[in-house]
Design an enzyme around this catalytic site. Structure first.
Site, PDB file in Angstrom:
ATOM      1  CG  MET A  72      74.447  31.137  63.220  1.00 45.99           C
ATOM      2  SD  MET A  72      75.637  29.921  62.963  1.00 45.99           S
ATOM      3  CE  MET A  72      74.966  29.193  61.520  1.00 45.99           C
ATOM      4  CG  ASN A  77      73.399  35.704  54.482  1.00 47.65           C
ATOM      5  OD1 ASN A  77      72.905  34.696  53.802  1.00 47.65           O
ATOM      6  ND2 ASN A  77      73.595  36.718  53.944  1.00 47.65           N
ATOM      7  CG  HIS A  90      67.017  35.207  60.019  1.00 45.66           C
ATOM      8  ND1 HIS A  90      67.576  34.970  58.717  1.00 45.66           N
ATOM      9  CD2 HIS A  90      67.604  34.162  60.738  1.00 45.66           C
ATOM     10  CE1 HIS A  90      68.591  34.118  58.659  1.00 45.66           C
ATOM     11  NE2 HIS A  90      68.724  33.453  59.879  1.00 45.66           N
TER      12      HIS A  90
END
Ligand code: PAF
Length: 280
Positions: free
Chosen positions: A30, A32, A37
């Protein structure tokens, strides 16, 4: 790195790779983005020929009192980070592109394991996750998809769904990325005040203390109660402190692997973390 915002243009971008039978790795996010990540992307790079990352703040996984409107949207900075770690294609669709104008009448609902832990306080959250990940799997058609172990329950739900719906996709769980003081990296850490940020690592400390106590044969119930008492004293509002098997079943044999789970709020920020305690 290519950036695509429509399903059609994503298909066009991936078509040469599909024709050449290159393996496609997929990291749904999603946005940010943080090191957690980026670790997923690095893992995908190791295992697959082409890496696709999606950035989509999925409205249907947020409850009415959750932070959908305020969820941090940082597409430009995210694109730069993704290019630096070698992502090949960024898919960043709009809500309109993903859900269209017509009413959505179909949802993917994964039973029981969505009703424990976060499922109890976030009604409908995992249906929203399972539904959007199903759509993304159909759109991207990856060989392998990568998810962080910080959202252990989400990973278990995705594995179950992938098996139940026969998606020909390998699901890879990637270990939690932590700050030096142990705090699990999360987009929501950015909501913490300076003072809360100093207190937040107590979640991980209490997990590692609990592991030590379990290895000294302290009773599980006592260990969980002590985590809850310590975190409450430090200013957390506890959502749950629980132990389940890695498949989210109740723990009834005590020399098997267990996962300790914590969800707790500091002010308005809900933090989650977990620790796999291996006994085997
Ligand atoms: O973990 C997340 O960021 C989201 O739940 C996911 C898997 C991208 C689905 O929206």
């Amino acid at each position: 790195m290519k950036t695509e915002t429509t399903i059609q243009s994503l298909n066009a971008a991936l078509s040469p790779a599909r024709l050449a039978r290159k393996t496609i790795g997929f990291v749904p996010t999603m946005g940010n983005l943080h090191q957690g990540h980026l670790n997923l992307v690095r893992e995908a790079k190791k295992l697959c020929d082409v890496v696709v990352v999606s950035i989509f703040v999925n409205p249907i996984q947020f409850g009415p009192n959750e932070d959908f409107d305020n969820y941090p949207r940082t597409l430009e900075a995210d694109s730069q980070l993704l290019a630096e770690v070698g992502c090949d294609v960024l898919f960043a669709p709009s809500v309109q592109q993903m859900y269209g104008d017509l009413p959505r009448r179909t949802a993917v609902v994964v039973g029981e394991i969505t009703e424990v832990l976060c499922g109890r306080s976030r009604a409908g959250h995992f249906d929203g996750v399972a539904t959007v990940v199903t759509k993304l799997f159909h759109i991207v058609q990856p060989d392998t998809a990568f998810f962080g172990q910080k959202d252990w329950q989400q990973l278990a739900v995705i594995r179950q769904m992938t098996r139940d719906l026969s998606f020909p996709i390998d699901i890879v769980g990637v270990p939690i990325a932590r700050a030096e003081d142990g705090l699990a990296l999360s987009s929501r850490n950015g909501y913490l005040t300076d003072l809360q940020r100093k207190v937040a690592p107590k979640i991980y400390q209490s997990l590692t203390d609990a592991e030590k106590a379990l290895r000294k044969k302290t009773q599980l119930a006592e260990v969980l109660a002590s985590i809850e008492a310590n975190l409450t004293k430090a200013g957390f509002e506890i959502d749950y402190v629980e132990a389940l098997t890695p498949d989210l079943e109740a723990v009834n044999v005590f020399d098997r692997d267990i996962v300790l789970f914590i969800a707790a709020k500091l002010g308005n920020t809900r933090l989650i973390d977990n620790l796999l305690v291996k006994f085997a």
